[in-house]
Design a protein around this motif. Structure first.
Motif, PDB file in Angstrom:
ATOM      1  N   GLY A 184     -53.514 -31.561  88.899  1.00 40.33           N
ATOM      2  CA  GLY A 184     -53.482 -30.228  88.330  1.00 40.33           C
ATOM      3  C   GLY A 184     -54.859 -29.554  87.961  1.00 40.33           C
ATOM      4  N   GLY A 185     -54.869 -28.349  87.666  1.00 42.74           N
ATOM      5  CA  GLY A 185     -56.099 -27.857  87.174  1.00 42.74           C
ATOM      6  C   GLY A 185     -57.278 -27.882  88.399  1.00 42.74           C
ATOM      7  N   ALA A 186     -58.536 -27.983  87.651  1.00 46.18           N
ATOM      8  CA  ALA A 186     -59.527 -28.139  88.865  1.00 46.18           C
ATOM      9  C   ALA A 186     -59.292 -29.157  89.891  1.00 46.18           C
ATOM     10  N   THR A 187     -58.780 -30.441  89.473  1.00 44.79           N
ATOM     11  CA  THR A 187     -58.731 -31.407  90.327  1.00 44.79           C
ATOM     12  C   THR A 187     -57.742 -30.831  91.438  1.00 44.79           C
ATOM     13  N   ALA A 188     -56.668 -30.225  91.273  1.00 42.08           N
ATOM     14  CA  ALA A 188     -55.670 -29.760  92.397  1.00 42.08           C
ATOM     15  C   ALA A 188     -56.734 -28.806  93.222  1.00 42.08           C
ATOM     16  N   ASP A 189     -57.360 -27.750  92.524  1.00 38.45           N
ATOM     17  CA  ASP A 189     -58.443 -26.935  93.439  1.00 38.45           C
ATOM     18  C   ASP A 189     -59.076 -27.642  94.225  1.00 38.45           C
ATOM     19  N   ALA A 190     -59.836 -28.852  93.722  1.00 38.43           N
ATOM     20  CA  ALA A 190     -60.581 -29.564  94.474  1.00 38.43           C
ATOM     21  C   ALA A 190     -59.692 -30.130  95.756  1.00 38.43           C
ATOM     22  N   VAL A 191     -58.679 -30.650  95.585  1.00 38.78           N
ATOM     23  CA  VAL A 191     -57.982 -31.396  96.576  1.00 38.78           C
ATOM     24  C   VAL A 191     -57.658 -30.156  97.529  1.00 38.78           C
ATOM     25  N   GLY A 192     -56.985 -28.857  97.108  1.00 40.04           N
ATOM     26  CA  GLY A 192     -56.836 -27.814  98.050  1.00 40.04           C
ATOM     27  C   GLY A 192     -58.160 -27.765  99.039  1.00 40.04           C
TER      28      GLY A 192
END
Length: 546
Positions: free
Chosen positions: A460-468
């Motif tokens: 989630g958060g910044a990690t989810a943004d990185a995955v996206g």
């Protein structure tokens, strides 16, 4: 690229028409809304083995149609060619499942088997999820992943392995044949010598038997014929007739012509008797034979029949049987030379295989270093800059894919020991490792549609943004479909669909709606806030959408 997916009467889907686009396509919705059903439907038309019962309750049959665009060099064209199907720029797959379980498929309006569908599927779609056991979690697949990254097809090694296996089989078979032949060598030499000495010919047994019967018959009738011949000789009938003729001729002058007719008849009888004597004499000559000849003939006939019984073959087959025995002897006599030649061929095949296998190992070793470096570059943007991904190549038993064992290990934190992915990485970390690997491999599978099923679960958060963002980067070179619960990932999609359930007249159905800009704000706000969408959630959604 997957252009469209049409679903009719499948599970809880009544009628659904989806038009997918290039780039990053995202599907969102509540848990249980039916996102997995879309993957089931796509898997069904691609021949994947999945649920047994797919037809919607109350329907006679379910149907799925998928349309793909094929580039001129797409690998699916080779599969179509092998199946005898004309390849076009548009590939249409259609599959029907009746309520009684029968499945029928068409490829470009041609009936096709599930095997053809699955072969096409390997070139069209690649499905990945958090628990994908076909890739990172299955060590047996690591070598294939590395070879795909290296662009290695292994054809030379496989061909060399085939040659080596054939040489080994030939050497083993020859050695076994020689060993078996040597066990019966004494019998073979004796039998061949015996058969060579007799040298029976095809049909000889029948000819000898006929000649023997004729001789035996002649011996029985010759005595009577000889007696008849004697009876007709000058000591028998002929002599008596000659005397009668002489006596009658002496009396004829005084018989006043009364003996003329009898004399003429007697003359004719003597002529006929002479012919009879000649015929009987000829018959006796024909029946004349040497008793030793009959003895020799019977001796050979009985010898042929005895050998036939001994070897349990027909008498006429003794010649061919002898040839077989000679061939087995030839294996013994030429065995050492044959084995020497086969040993040379085997050594040659081993050298060829070893050369290609070593070259493949060197290629894999260089590729492993490049893959580790590429993975390090991809893991950093995914908030795993401290993780270390390593590709290890160790020797293993030689086989058609070379003599290398490939294993991926990871260390997620500095100082932590490295180990297998499924033992070291958490669910969220595993998803990111998989995504990084797919980005590294993306250039090797042109025209492939990649589907990621909740690969962002656990982050989630910044990690989810990185995955996206990595998914969006991957989508610049391939079509990507993502099933996600992450608002950060959904916001980065170029195309967005919402999956939801509807209940009407007591019937539950799943629908998929393409979302425009305003609807996307509402959907991402729902993903952020839950059931109650607040202004703050909408503002956050707008911020994510940029």
């Amino acid at each position: 690229m997957l252009r469209s997916l049409e679903i009719r009467d499948l599970l809880i889907i009544d009628r659904l028409d989806l038009a997918f686009q290039p780039g990053l396509n995202v599907l969102t919705g509540e848990t249980g809304a039916g996102k997995s059903i879309l993957l089931d439907a796509l898997g069904f038309v691609l021949g994947w083995r999945g649920r047994a019962e797919l037809v919607r309750a109350g329907a006679d049959q379910g149907e799925v149609t998928a349309v793909f665009d094929l580039s001129p060099d797409h690998t699916a064209r080779a599969v179509l060619s092998d199946a005898g199907i004309v390849a076009e720029d548009e590939l249409i797959l259609r599959r029907i499942n009746t309520s009684d379980g029968r499945k029928t498929a068409w490829v470009n309006d041609r009936r096709a088997s599930g095997e053809v569908l699955r072969a096409l599927s390997d070139t069209l779609v690649e499905l990945h999820g958090q628990h994908d056991d076909r890739g990172l979690l299955n060590p047996r697949g690591h070598r294939q992943i590395l070879d795909s990254f290296a662009g290695v097809d292994g054809a030379l090694v496989r061909a060399a392995w085939t040659g080596l296996s054939a040489a080994r089989r030939a050497r083993t078979a020859a050695q076994k044949a020689l060993a078996a032949a040597k066990v019966e060598e004494e019998f073979l030499r004796h039998a061949v010598a015996e058969l060579d000495k007799l040298n029976p010919e095809p049909g000889e047994e029948a000819a000898l038997d006929a000649r023997r019967r004729a001789m035996q018959g002649a011996e029985k009738i010759r005595t009577d014929i000889s007696r008849a011949h004697n009876a007709m000789s000058d000591q028998g009938a002929e002599g008596a007739l000659v005397d009668a003729l002489r006596w009658l001729e002496g009396a004829a002058d005084r018989a006043e012509g009364r003996l003329d007719a009898p004399l003429a008849a007697l003359a004719r009888v003597l002529v006929e008797l002479d012919e009879a004597q000649t015929g009987v004499a000829n018959c006796l000559s024909a029946l004349d034979f040497n008793p030793h000849e009959l003895e020799a003939l019977e001796e050979r006939l009985f010898a042929i029949r005895g050998l036939a019984r001994k070897h349990n073959v027909q008498a006429d087959d003794l010649g061919g049987y002898a040839d077989d025995l000679r061939a087995r002897l030839a294996v013994i006599d030429g065995g050492a030379g044959n084995l020497a030649a086969l040993d040379l061929a085997l050594a040659d095949a081993e050298t060829t295989y070893h050369r290609h296998a070593v070259q493949l190992t060197e290629t894999r070793t260089r590729a492993a270093k490049r893959l580790d470096k590429a993975m390090a570059s991809e893991l950093a943007p995914l908030k795993m800059e401290r993780a270390v991904f390593s590709t290890h190549i160790t020797p293993t038993d030689a086989g058609p894919d070379g003599s290398d064992e490939v294993a991926f290990t990871v260390a997620t934190n500095p100082g932590a020991p490295a180990g297998p992915l499924n033992k070291i990485a958490s669910g969220g970390e595993l998803s990111r490792f998989l995504l990084a690997l797919k980005v590294c491999l993306a250039g090797n599978t042109p025209g492939l549609t990649m589907i990621f099923d909740e690969i962002d679960r656990g982050v989630g958060g910044a990690t989810a943004d990185a995955v996206g963002r990595r998914l969006a980067a991957l989508a610049t070179t391939a079509q990507v479909l993502v099933v996600t619960h992450s608002p950060q990932v959904a916001a980065l999609g170029a195309h967005h669909w919402r999956v939801e359930k509807k209940v009407a007249k007591g019937m539950t159905t799943s629908i998929v709606t393409p979302l425009g800009p305003d609807a996307r704000i509402e959907e991402i706000a729902r993903m952020l806030a839950g059931d109650t969408i607040t202004p703050a959630a909408r503002d956050a959604a707008r911020a994510l959408l940029g």
